[in-house]
Structure formats: structure tokens, C-alpha cells
Write an enzyme that holds these catalytic residues in place. Structure first.
Site, mmCIF file in Angstrom:
data_model
loop_
_atom_site.group_PDB
_atom_site.id
_atom_site.type_symbol
_atom_site.label_atom_id
_atom_site.label_comp_id
_atom_site.label_asym_id
_atom_site.label_seq_id
_atom_site.Cartn_x
_atom_site.Cartn_y
_atom_site.Cartn_z
ATOM 1 N N LYS A 158 0.831 -1.204 0.000
ATOM 2 C CA LYS A 158 0.000 0.000 0.000
ATOM 3 C C LYS A 158 0.864 1.253 0.000
ATOM 4 C CE LYS A 158 -3.920 -0.340 -0.029
ATOM 5 N NZ LYS A 158 -4.860 -0.530 -1.161
ATOM 6 N N HIS A 207 -1.748 3.164 -7.354
ATOM 7 C CA HIS A 207 -3.028 3.838 -7.612
ATOM 8 C C HIS A 207 -2.798 5.260 -8.122
ATOM 9 C CE1 HIS A 207 -4.973 0.423 -5.817
ATOM 10 N NE2 HIS A 207 -4.379 0.624 -4.653
#
Length: 353
Positions: free
Chosen positions: A77, A95
Site C-alpha cells: 500500500k 493507484h
């Protein structure tokens, strides 16, 4: 395989219990000649001692920032906000390629430091299929939480568990009312996981995929009581649920679980919310009347950290053993360059080797 120093970092997010490489696969990397450094991480499902026993060197949490420049930093992450200049090659879910909030800022950090992002979401085969993914478990948990909430059995804060314990709470209990469920994106990894969870819950969901969403029957969609979205759009498509649908008095939809969590992206198929939900408060009410509740947790597989990590690691291991030697990594790097150009980021010395 070229000489590789792999640096497994601690995850800064407190609810991130997963790891991209489990100790058994760490041993295989070391045995294959990879220099492996593993940061100590109290929340990781596998303790540092198991990696040390596999031949890895243990380092303090967050020490990747001062690691050798040729080390490849592996995580899952988001990165911390500092250092602002990223000098390493990083493998993780960034992302940042679909104009999500903060995407340009992240890519500028790589440009400033001369590093590169090898985004796991874009580590794909010749047909664009992801080679290492948590999709099945994301779908499983997305449907499981939706079913538990709809039956009034979801408790907060959420806590990691094993699959057997989760399934025990998920199975139908006396007095449970039947409900209608819809899985959109039912043929993909996440969709298969959602279908498996609904089967455990004693629910036979309606399954839609490309054929059923090409000409969307929104009325039929809104007639289901529970919906799980497992679609990761790569091109613009009409949204599945719109703002005006929230106030539709005929809407039967009461629980919406968004596995994809593409919030902030122009490709978001559920543009009815602007922030994800959290482990501490997993359900958010989108509409009071008729009621509609949202579950949108962007690290769902961390609720089953051992199972999801083991499966992901098995897929990633052969790719790491061939790091830098094949098309998948080259495609990954090319996608980083492309995204930087699209966002007007000057890359400088980024993307070494």
C-alpha cells in the site's frame, strides 16, 4: 536473473496485515541468490523471526529510505509522505495511473528522486491480465461483509481472522431472512470470490459481467437488495449507480459493497461517494430514505491476511525470480513512463534498469 537486492518494507497503514512475500517464498528467493532485507513490522501477519530463519536480514521499520540505491523496495500500500524525493525502484500498488487524487504528486516524487514505480496492478501478461492479485479474497470479503451487514451481524471495528472463523459467522443462522444479491463483474477474480462468499452465506446471487452491463438495465440492478461491485473499469463506462438513483423511491437496493474502490477516478462506476470506509467504521449511510448503506474498504484482503498473502506470494514469486528479465517488468516500467507523460511529469533520471 540479474543480481537483486529486494527490500521488503513495513506498511505504514495500521490495518495492513498482509505481505507480498511470505516466509516460505522468502526462503526460495534467498536460495536463488536474492539478497533479501525484511523490515521489522509488528502488524505483519508473519513475524520477522520467520523471515530471519529463511535467510533474510532484518532491518528496522522504515529504514528503506536509507537503503542502497540499487535495492528494489517491495510493499503493498501507500508510501509515507517523506522522503519527498523517491530514489529507489518501488514495487507496490501505487493507484496513480487513472488520475486518482494525489497521482501527479506521487509521480513527481519519483521524478525528483530518479526512482521508478513498478505498479503491481500493471504487472500483466500479453493479454493485459494481472499476474499477481488479491482479487479473489477482496471479492470474498466484500460479499461476506455485505451479507453480514444486511443480516445485522457485522460488528465494528473489523478485526482480522482466519477463513474458518469468518465462515462460521457467515453461514446462515435460524431466523435469517432471504435476500436478493447481485455480483457485477462476476467472471473475474473478485467476482468469483464474491460468489464463493455468497454460497457460504446460503445466497444464490444474480451474476452479471460484460454481456449484462453492455446495455445496463439499471432498474433490474436497483431491484436487488445487496450489490457487490467487482468491476475494475479501464475505459469510461456509464455509472452503475448514480446520484439520482439514491432518491428513487422504488429502489430496493439497501447494501452496496464496492470491492474496486476506484473513488476519485474518472473511471469510477459508482460515483455516489467521495471517500472509502474504514475498519473502525466500515459502513456509511449514503441515503436515509429509502436507506442505502455503503461498504468501501480498500484493503479488504487484509482481513484474511494469512490466506490472502499466501496466495499472492505464490503468484509473485516466479516474477521476482525473473526480475528485470522479462516482458512483464518492462511493460510495468513502460506504463510508469506513459503515466508520467500523461500527467505532465518530467521524469528526469527515473526508471533505471
Amino acid at each position: 536473473m540479474t543480481e537483486l537486492h529486494l527490500w521488503l518494507r513495513h506498511e505504514v497503514r495500521s490495518t495492513e496485515r498482509r505481505t507480498p512475500i511470505v516466509p516460505d517464498d522468502a526462503r526460495r528467493l534467498v536460495d536463488s541468490g536474492v539478497e533479501l532485507t525484511v523490515e521489522d513490522s509488528p502488524q505483519r501477519i508473519f513475524p520477522a523471526g520467520e523471515y530471519e530463519a529463511a535467510g533474510a536480514r532484518i532491518a528496522p521499520a522504515g529504514s528503506w529510505t536509507s537503503s542502497p540505491r540499487d535495492a528494489v523496495v517491495l510493499g503493498l500500500k501507500e508510501l509515507p509522505d517523506v522522503p519527498t524525493d523517491l530514489t529507489h525502484r518501488h514495487i507496490y500498488f501505487g493507484h496513480a495511473y487513472k488520475r486518482q487524487p494525489g497521482a501527479a504528486e506521487l509521480l513527481r516524487r519519483f521524478a525528483a528522486g530518479g526512482g521508478a514505480l513498478l505498479d503491481l496492478e500493471y504487472l500483466v501478461d500479453d493479454h493485459g491480465r494481472r499476474l499477481a492479485a488479491f482479487g479473489f479474497w477482496a471479492g470474498y470479503l466484500g460479499a461476506a461483509l455485505a451479507a453480514l451487514h444486511h443480516r445485522g451481524r457485522l460488528t465494528a471495528p473489523l478485526r482480522p481472522a482466519g477463513k474458518d472463523d469468518l465462515d462460521e459467522t457467515l453461514r446462515p443462522a435460524p431466523g435469517d431472512e432471504p435476500f436478493t444479491a447481485l455480483v457485477v463483474g462476476a467472471l473475474g477474480r473478485s467476482g468469483r470470490g464474491a460468489r464463493a462468499a455468497f454460497a457460504t452465506a446460503g445466497v444464490d446471487p444474480v451474476c452479471w459481467d460484460l454481456a449484462e452491463t453492455r446495455e445496463l438495465d439499471r432498474r433490474a440492478l436497483l431491484d436487488h437488495e445487496v450489490m457487490v461491485n467487482a468491476v475494475l473499469a479501464t475505459t469510461p463506462v456509464p455509472p452503475f449507480v448514480r446520484e439520482e438513483d439514491l432518491d428513487d423511491p422504488a429502489r430496493r437496493l439497501r447494501t452496496l459493497s464496492d470491492v474496486t474502490c476506484d473513488v476519485g477516478s474518472p473511471l469510477n462506476v459508482l460515483p455516489v461517494y467521495d471517500r472509502t470506509t474504514e475498519w473502525t467504521d466500515p459502513v456509511r449511510r449514503l441515503c436515509k430514505e429509502p436507506p442505502l448503506d455503503l461498504i468501501a474498504i480498500d484493503n479488504l484482503p487484509s482481513l484474511l491476511p494469512r490466506e490472502s498473502s499466501t496466495g499472492f506470494s505464490a503468484s509473485l514469486l516466479p516474477l521476482l525470480l525473473d526480475f528485470g528479465a522479462g516482458d512483464p517488468w518492462e511493460r510495468c516500467l513502460n506504463r510508469f513512463h506513459q503515466a508520467s507523460r500523461e500527467l505532465g511529469v518530467e521524469e528526469g533520471e527515473s526508471g533505471r534498469g
